[in-house]
Enzyme design. Structure first.
Site, PDB file in Angstrom:
ATOM      1  N   GLU A  68       0.878  -3.197 -11.971  1.00  0.00           N
ATOM      2  CA  GLU A  68       1.065  -1.944 -12.700  1.00  0.00           C
ATOM      3  C   GLU A  68       2.368  -2.036 -13.465  1.00  0.00           C
ATOM      4  O   GLU A  68       3.411  -2.310 -12.885  1.00  0.00           O
ATOM      5  CB  GLU A  68       1.141  -0.765 -11.722  1.00  0.00           C
ATOM      6  CG  GLU A  68      -0.183  -0.436 -11.103  1.00  0.00           C
ATOM      7  CD  GLU A  68      -0.014   0.513  -9.931  1.00  0.00           C
ATOM      8  OE1 GLU A  68       0.921   0.310  -9.139  1.00  0.00           O
ATOM      9  OE2 GLU A  68      -0.823   1.432  -9.820  1.00  0.00           O
ATOM     10  N   GLU A 124       4.143  10.628  -1.574  1.00  0.00           N
ATOM     11  CA  GLU A 124       3.012  10.086  -0.846  1.00  0.00           C
ATOM     12  C   GLU A 124       3.342   8.693  -0.329  1.00  0.00           C
ATOM     13  O   GLU A 124       3.862   7.864  -1.058  1.00  0.00           O
ATOM     14  CB  GLU A 124       1.809  10.030  -1.792  1.00  0.00           C
ATOM     15  CG  GLU A 124       0.553   9.544  -1.154  1.00  0.00           C
ATOM     16  CD  GLU A 124      -0.053   8.392  -1.922  1.00  0.00           C
ATOM     17  OE1 GLU A 124      -0.403   8.566  -3.085  1.00  0.00           O
ATOM     18  OE2 GLU A 124      -0.152   7.307  -1.330  1.00  0.00           O
ATOM     19  N   ARG A 180       0.524  -5.538  -7.071  1.00  0.00           N
ATOM     20  CA  ARG A 180      -0.014  -4.532  -7.984  1.00  0.00           C
ATOM     21  C   ARG A 180       0.489  -4.842  -9.395  1.00  0.00           C
ATOM     22  O   ARG A 180       1.697  -4.809  -9.632  1.00  0.00           O
ATOM     23  CB  ARG A 180       0.464  -3.132  -7.599  1.00  0.00           C
ATOM     24  CG  ARG A 180       0.032  -2.651  -6.227  1.00  0.00           C
ATOM     25  CD  ARG A 180      -1.352  -2.032  -6.261  1.00  0.00           C
ATOM     26  NE  ARG A 180      -1.930  -2.002  -4.920  1.00  0.00           N
ATOM     27  CZ  ARG A 180      -1.865  -0.964  -4.085  1.00  0.00           C
ATOM     28  NH1 ARG A 180      -1.273   0.133  -4.480  1.00  0.00           N
ATOM     29  NH2 ARG A 180      -2.395  -1.013  -2.899  1.00  0.00           N
ATOM     30  N   ARG A 190       8.698   1.583   0.762  1.00  0.00           N
ATOM     31  CA  ARG A 190       8.712   2.999   0.421  1.00  0.00           C
ATOM     32  C   ARG A 190       9.053   3.853   1.648  1.00  0.00           C
ATOM     33  O   ARG A 190       9.782   4.835   1.547  1.00  0.00           O
ATOM     34  CB  ARG A 190       7.350   3.401  -0.144  1.00  0.00           C
ATOM     35  CG  ARG A 190       7.466   4.531  -1.132  1.00  0.00           C
ATOM     36  CD  ARG A 190       6.144   4.922  -1.691  1.00  0.00           C
ATOM     37  NE  ARG A 190       5.822   4.226  -2.934  1.00  0.00           N
ATOM     38  CZ  ARG A 190       4.787   4.570  -3.693  1.00  0.00           C
ATOM     39  NH1 ARG A 190       4.000   5.552  -3.336  1.00  0.00           N
ATOM     40  NH2 ARG A 190       4.542   3.917  -4.806  1.00  0.00           N
ATOM     41  N   SER A 227      -2.341   6.777   1.870  1.00  0.00           N
ATOM     42  CA  SER A 227      -3.537   7.395   1.375  1.00  0.00           C
ATOM     43  C   SER A 227      -4.672   6.755   2.153  1.00  0.00           C
ATOM     44  O   SER A 227      -4.788   5.535   2.177  1.00  0.00           O
ATOM     45  CB  SER A 227      -3.649   7.108  -0.122  1.00  0.00           C
ATOM     46  OG  SER A 227      -4.664   7.873  -0.657  1.00  0.00           O
ATOM     47  N   ARG A 267       9.851   4.053  -7.693  1.00  0.00           N
ATOM     48  CA  ARG A 267       9.091   3.829  -6.467  1.00  0.00           C
ATOM     49  C   ARG A 267       7.944   2.833  -6.612  1.00  0.00           C
ATOM     50  O   ARG A 267       7.056   2.773  -5.776  1.00  0.00           O
ATOM     51  CB  ARG A 267       8.578   5.155  -5.920  1.00  0.00           C
ATOM     52  CG  ARG A 267       7.743   5.925  -6.905  1.00  0.00           C
ATOM     53  CD  ARG A 267       7.311   7.227  -6.321  1.00  0.00           C
ATOM     54  NE  ARG A 267       6.133   7.719  -7.010  1.00  0.00           N
ATOM     55  CZ  ARG A 267       5.205   8.451  -6.433  1.00  0.00           C
ATOM     56  NH1 ARG A 267       5.297   8.749  -5.185  1.00  0.00           N
ATOM     57  NH2 ARG A 267       4.185   8.882  -7.122  1.00  0.00           N
ATOM     58  N   HIS A 268       7.937   2.092  -7.694  1.00  0.00           N
ATOM     59  CA  HIS A 268       6.885   1.088  -7.847  1.00  0.00           C
ATOM     60  C   HIS A 268       7.453  -0.311  -7.853  1.00  0.00           C
ATOM     61  O   HIS A 268       8.444  -0.591  -8.519  1.00  0.00           O
ATOM     62  CB  HIS A 268       6.122   1.318  -9.153  1.00  0.00           C
ATOM     63  CG  HIS A 268       5.144   2.440  -9.065  1.00  0.00           C
ATOM     64  ND1 HIS A 268       5.446   3.707  -9.513  1.00  0.00           N
ATOM     65  CD2 HIS A 268       3.895   2.498  -8.573  1.00  0.00           C
ATOM     66  CE1 HIS A 268       4.409   4.496  -9.296  1.00  0.00           C
ATOM     67  NE2 HIS A 268       3.457   3.789  -8.724  1.00  0.00           N
TER      68      HIS A 268
END
Lengths: 319, 541
Positions: free
Chosen positions: B315, B464, B313, B515, B467, B321-322
């Site tokens: 991001e 979360e 990812r 996670r 998903s 948490r990333h």
């Protein structure tokens, strides 16, 4: 005060009763007069009444200057009165909805053909409650109520095992009550190591209800009205029923055999020769509570023949 | 053959009239001494000088030193040594003589004595070396000079201790060292001390005594050292357990493990950014989700599939948490008539993973708990399933203003987690029926409620972790939904085409392994559960 240096004429003569407007709402005795009549004779002074017209004239004069204000004030009062009466009607309506009669009468109970559940805003929209129960003491009473309330108050029971319990209790399999259509009450039963059965509705607003009999008391208030044992005008009867419920709690907590036997004997006495506990015409919350707690005790509770028969009657209704 | 039998009493060695075994042993020692001497010579005779200084005869010559570099030269004497794991040093081994290989955790020399703590993985044991008629001063001196974190072989007599040793994992016994050989020595200056790195995290106020802590970045820069702490040893064993349980449980449920390509031609999922890599004369992307390939496997009749693999990812978020690269545990499953079949399967998989961790990794979880005190993870079986409007109602009751069709913000999610925990006593729950507006275009809308969708999120400790949704398997409807979301049809052509030859209704989801481990253990940073974490600021080590 025997020596008086200056003598003053009284400014206001408060011996006389004041004229009151005809539209006054609350009558009140003049304060001074009340005090005076206590000390002196009650005989009204004739002289005072003579000067009455004199004072009322003065008051009238005062009012003359502010006649408009007075009218406005009266108008406002009328408005407030109207609002109050409307509120009163609203409250009456609410009371009717909430089914909390201001006076519990025997007649209102006897005509309890209407067995709908009273609304309970505490339950919220989802109407779900969480019950924590120890696998050692399954709350049979919940299952029993779900059976007997099938028509009047459908209860959906779903089962979960908390991670603190290693293995799902064998009783869990029987603790399922599926409802067709919309259930009136959803009970989420969580098997967890708890000292006493616990009921949680909304942890933000309420504290937990502890003890199976207290949960039953709560359910009797939100359940169908014909199971609301507290809605009885005969308070001593209610107290009697409450005592049996308390005994259930005591039995659940008691540790020695002697203690237990003593409590079981009180149940026997409560049952007497009648079909249901405390001479109730039909199966009540009380029967459910006693039945549940005796079932938890298992064969260790030495039951009399009448109690055993009564248990069988309960089994046929509640299981 | 156990060493203990071979060496009933080492003191006997000095006495004449040696047994066959003792002769053998002596021969071995002599050989070792020769080797040691050779090694010393190679190093410039540092050790030799020592001996000269001390003068006198070294009574324990040949019982300590360096083994040199082990090059597998087939020494049968050495091969005969039977090693015991530190973990197994318990009362029942008392008075036996054992060989142990471990790291020198700490050593403390006090005159004629030297206390050492020997560590093997997360297990530690105390060792004692004191000058006596078999152990020379030189031996003790040598032992006290071995650098921390060096790997050493120790022959020692296990002996019970009168008072429990609280500082070690083996509290009931200690080792009376008879031989000590270094296998691989560490640099004398360590960037961080294992002792500091494994110190329990306490509140600032309790600043009693030493409270040296190691900075997260220092830890990550020297990850090899940091990973030696008991907590880290346990964390990564638990992580392996999560992966293993995921595989075992799903395989048992009839899932097939598939492997999906990581180099892809187009961004597979909207939203998250992708890494571009040069691919010969053009460029390609790194897969940000195996979703498309999972779905294609369903369309290809694999019925139930899962995959474990790296997910990228791009991001630029530096949060707790990333990560830019993590291990994705993804699954996809065809169902008959209702996607709740899939939700229940996934929920059940989670419960079984949690139960497996609780039952099989209790020791590891406790070890992590010693350093990072967190409440144990609680869950329900079957898992709690709430519907989105219920969650909104709960939040509103708590005084949060949220719209019916809004997605939950991170603080709201956390609050909801706390509310659910207070009411239902569970750290894991499923939230069903998300509003259609906040889900990607391929999410199947709810047939009964125009605003809702057949999608779900799963939460652990209010965060979360999964998903998922029922995916649209009808190409025409998919195009309609894509147009509604203003998605470029050209870019998702391959995706739509996958459904043109008939596809069973299916649903699925993916979780990040790091996670899940972080939240299961209640750790505060995902970097603690990734062995070599990758984030926008770190690509080494």
């Amino acid at each position: 005060m025997s020596v008086c240096m200056f003598k003053l004429r009284p400014i206001v003569n408060h011996d006389e009763p004041l004229p009151v407007p005809s539209h006054n709402m609350y009558t009140m005795k003049p304060v001074q007069e009340a005090a005076r009549t206590q000390g002196q004779d009650k005989a009204p002074s004739s002289a005072a009444t003579v000067r009455l017209a004199d004072i009322s004239g003065r008051v009238q004069e005062l009012i003359q200057g502010s006649k408009g204000d007075m009218a406005a004030l009266e108008g406002r009062q009328e408005d407030i009165l109207k609002k109050l009466s409307k509120l009163r009607i609203d409250i009456e309506e609410l009371r009717a909805i909430l089914r909390q009669p201001s006076q519990v009468t025997a007649s209102s109970l006897s005509t309890s053909s209407n067995v709908k559940c009273p609304p309970c805003p505490e339950l919220g929209e989802s109407r779900d409650i969480v019950v924590y129960a120890s696998p050692k003491n399954p709350p049979y009473s919940l299952l029993g109520l779900a059976r007997v309330w099938r028509a009047s108050c459908p209860i959906q029971i779903s089962n979960h095992t908390h991670s603190s319990v290693k293995e799902a209790p064998s009783a869990a399999l029987t603790f399922v009550n599926e409802v067709t259509g919309v259930p009136n009450l959803k009970i989420i039963l969580i098997w967890k190591e708890v000292p006493e059965t616990e009921l949680v509705i909304n942890p933000i607003r309420h504290i937990a209800v502890r003890g199976e009999t207290n949960i039953l008391r709560f359910l009797s208030r939100v359940g169908p009205t014909d199971y609301a044992y507290e809605a009885n005008s005969n308070l001593s009867q209610v107290a009697l029923l409450d005592e049996v419920l308390d005994n259930c709690q005591r039995l659940a907590r008691s540790k020695t055999v002697k203690e237990k036997q003593a409590i079981v004997r009180t149940f026997n006495a409560s049952l007497g020769k009648s079909e249901w506990m405390c001479g109730q015409p039909k199966l009540s919350i009380i029967d459910t509570a006693v039945w549940s707690v005796l079932k938890q005790q298992g064969p260790s509770a030495a039951l009399t023949q009448t109690l055993t028969k009564w248990m069988e009657r309960c089994d046929s209704m509640l299981l | 053959m156990v060493v203990a039998e071979k060496n009933p009493d080492s003191a006997a060695e000095t006495v004449d009239g040696k047994s066959k075994k003792q002769l053998k042993k002596e021969a071995k020692d002599a050989e070792k001494a020769a080797k040691k001497d050779a090694h010393k010579a190679a190093r410039g005779g540092g050790g030799g000088a020592e001996e000269a200084e001390d003068g006198g005869v070294d009574t324990s010559a040949g019982k300590y030193g360096s083994l040199g570099m082990i090059q597998s030269n087939g020494d049968t004497q050495l091969a005969a040594r039977q090693f015991v794991h530190v973990r197994d040093l318990e009362n029942d081994k008392a008075d036996q003589i054992v060989w142990v290989r471990g790291r020198l955790h700490t050593s403390r020399a006090k005159g004629k004595q030297c206390f050492v703590v020997l560590r093997q993985q997360e297990f530690t044991v105390q060792g004692l070396l004191a000058v006596n008629d078999t152990i020379s001063k030189q031996f003790v001196k040598f032992a006290s000079n071995v650098t921390k974190e060096s790997i050493i072989d120790v022959e020692a007599k296990v002996s019970k201790v009168p008072k429990k040793i609280e500082s070690c994992s083996q509290k009931d016994v200690e080792l009376h060292i008879q031989q000590l050989w270094t296998v691989s020595s560490a640099k004398s200056q360590l960037p961080l001390l294992i002792e500091d790195a494994s110190r329990p995290v306490k509140d600032e106020e309790e600043g009693e005594g030493l409270n040296i802590r190691v900075n997260q970045d220092t830890r990550l820069d020297n990850r090899v050292l940091d990973l030696r702490t008991p907590a880290n040893q346990a964390i990564f064993r638990i992580e392996a357990g999560v992966c293993q349980l995921f595989r075992d449980i799903l395989t048992k449920k009839g899932f097939v493990e598939i492997h999906t390509p990581k180099i892809i031609s187009a961004a597979s999922e909207g939203g998250a950014n992708v890494f571009t890599v040069s691919y010969f004369k053009s460029s390609a992307y790194l897969a940000q989700s195996p979703q498309l390939y999972k779905q294609m496997a369903i369309a290809a009749d694999f019925d139930k599939v899962f995959t474990v693999g790296a997910v990228f990812r791009a991001e630029d978020s530096n949060t707790h948490r990333h990560l830019t690269e993590f291990v994705g545990l993804d699954l996809e499953m065809a169902f008959k008539y209702h996607y709740h079949e899939v939700v229940d399967t996934i929920g059940n998989t989670f419960t079984e993973i949690f139960r497996g961790l609780r039952d099989n990794f209790a020791v590891e979880i406790a070890t992590v708990g010693q350093q990072f005190a967190v409440e144990p993870f609680q869950f329900l079986d079957p898992p709690l399933k709430l519907e989105f409007p219920q969650a909104i109602a709960m939040l509103r009751e708590a005084g949060v203003t949220v719209g019916d069709e809004d997605d939950l913000s991170t603080p709201d999610e956390k609050l909801l987690g706390r509310l659910v925990k207070a009411k239902y006593n569970t750290d894991f729950y499923i939230l069903d029926k998300y509003p259609l507006a906040v889900r990607p275009f391929y999410t199947m809308p709810d047939p009964n409620n125009k605003k809702a969708s057949n999608s779900y999120d799963m939460f652990m400790r209010g965060e979360e972790i999964l998903s998922g949704a029922q995916r649209i398997h009808d190409p025409e409807f998919l195009i309609e939904r894509a147009k509604h979301h203003a998605v470029d049809l050209e870019k998702i052509k391959a995706y739509i085409d996958a459904f043109r030859f008939g596809c069973p209704p299916h649903a699925g989801g993916g979780i990040g392994m790091e996670r899940v481990v972080m939240l299961y253990l209640g750790l505060d940073n995902i970097r603690k559960t990734s062995m070599f974490p990758r984030d926008p600021k770190r690509i080494t080590p």
